[in-house]
Design a protein around this motif. Sequence first.
Motif, PDB file in Angstrom:
ATOM      1  N   TYR A 143     -30.573 -26.900   3.079  1.00  0.00           N
ATOM      2  CA  TYR A 143     -30.920 -25.946   1.977  1.00  0.00           C
ATOM      3  C   TYR A 143     -31.269 -26.964   0.910  1.00  0.00           C
ATOM      4  O   TYR A 143     -30.676 -27.987   0.656  1.00  0.00           O
ATOM      5  CB  TYR A 143     -29.571 -25.356   1.803  1.00  0.00           C
ATOM      6  CG  TYR A 143     -29.200 -24.215   2.355  1.00  0.00           C
ATOM      7  CD1 TYR A 143     -30.043 -23.490   3.508  1.00  0.00           C
ATOM      8  CD2 TYR A 143     -27.901 -23.391   2.370  1.00  0.00           C
ATOM      9  CE1 TYR A 143     -29.701 -22.373   4.386  1.00  0.00           C
ATOM     10  CE2 TYR A 143     -27.671 -22.412   2.961  1.00  0.00           C
ATOM     11  CZ  TYR A 143     -28.469 -21.846   3.943  1.00  0.00           C
ATOM     12  OH  TYR A 143     -28.132 -20.789   4.568  1.00  0.00           O
ATOM     13  N   SER A 157     -28.849 -27.407  -2.025  1.00  0.00           N
ATOM     14  CA  SER A 157     -27.513 -28.281  -1.699  1.00  0.00           C
ATOM     15  C   SER A 157     -27.937 -29.778  -1.960  1.00  0.00           C
ATOM     16  O   SER A 157     -28.849 -30.394  -2.076  1.00  0.00           O
ATOM     17  CB  SER A 157     -27.245 -28.250   0.029  1.00  0.00           C
ATOM     18  OG  SER A 157     -28.084 -28.937   0.561  1.00  0.00           O
ATOM     19  N   GLN A 167     -34.499 -23.046   6.542  1.00  0.00           N
ATOM     20  CA  GLN A 167     -33.507 -23.788   5.976  1.00  0.00           C
ATOM     21  C   GLN A 167     -32.173 -23.408   6.449  1.00  0.00           C
ATOM     22  O   GLN A 167     -31.835 -22.411   7.067  1.00  0.00           O
ATOM     23  CB  GLN A 167     -33.523 -23.507   4.324  1.00  0.00           C
ATOM     24  CG  GLN A 167     -34.487 -23.982   3.624  1.00  0.00           C
ATOM     25  CD  GLN A 167     -34.429 -23.698   2.145  1.00  0.00           C
ATOM     26  OE1 GLN A 167     -33.328 -24.059   1.512  1.00  0.00           O
ATOM     27  NE2 GLN A 167     -35.226 -22.726   1.524  1.00  0.00           N
ATOM     28  N   GLN A 175     -27.830 -24.593   7.094  1.00  0.00           N
ATOM     29  CA  GLN A 175     -26.799 -25.410   6.418  1.00  0.00           C
ATOM     30  C   GLN A 175     -25.899 -26.645   7.205  1.00  0.00           C
ATOM     31  O   GLN A 175     -25.242 -27.199   6.519  1.00  0.00           O
ATOM     32  CB  GLN A 175     -25.558 -24.344   6.219  1.00  0.00           C
ATOM     33  CG  GLN A 175     -24.843 -24.577   4.735  1.00  0.00           C
ATOM     34  CD  GLN A 175     -24.156 -23.482   4.308  1.00  0.00           C
ATOM     35  OE1 GLN A 175     -23.742 -22.631   5.306  1.00  0.00           O
ATOM     36  NE2 GLN A 175     -23.655 -23.284   3.092  1.00  0.00           N
TER      37      GLN A 175
END
Length: 296
Positions: A194, A197, A220, A222
Amino acid sequence: MLHATPRRLAVFVAVVDNAGFSAAASALNVSQPSVSAHIRALEKSVRGPLFERVPGRPPRLTDSGRTLYAYALDTLERAENLSTQLGQATTRLRFASQRFATSLLRKPLEAFSASYPHVELIAHTGTFEEAHALFKSGAVDLSFVLSNGEVPDLPTEPLGRYRFAFIATPDHPLAGQTRISPERLAQHPFVAAYRNSYFGRTVAGMLQAAGVPPLTIRSQAQETTMLREMVLAGMGISVMMLRSAQPDLAAGTMVELDVDLDPMYLQLRYAKNLRGNAPEIDSLVELVRLSEGRAA
């Protein structure tokens, strides 16, 4: 001075009682390398061999081994009696781990669990921001995060570092080519962490500093597992820690692209809450440190 945890003594007794490392591993339901590691640690502590090892024959106790066996039986019996009297109180160790760092902790956690069976591990995994918040609030004793240097507003220490690699499938147009320029690399789509992030921003900053032009991000994710699946699906190139990709590289399902850039590294760092249970915390940190030393 003898440094022997109850778990190590139990493993040693199992090797003697089962007449071998492999049989002891089966009896304890652990791997043989784990049994061997416990015995090596004990031998280092007593500064000598505990067994006479002859190929094709069960290991036989040395004089030191016989002395330790008697000590182990007595110690384990007294510990069992004390546990029965006290109701086997359990120590809890709470830690938080950034998702992209979780895979790096598997082997150290396995070793910790074997050495400290009385300690209940309570793990929290999430984004960097979530791991950071849990530590700052005092909800965890330890926090493991990934960064390319010191972490803002978090007193961390480095444990190890990991080289980043550009990973793709074997049928990617750039696979097998040498000295790929950053400009040519950037012409192909990427899958990435991400972008908003901390981890995504860190990786993007490292690529920019290395001279890689802005990338076209197709997807994207996580955490590492989803990035891996996206690469395997042919959705694009990924920048990931080489260690995370090693099983796929060995199996031939992924390849590392030969990009004309200096190596880039990311650090695994930890923060320790001094209000926690220090002996267990220090032991877990040391196991992670040793794991990173072997993997370097």
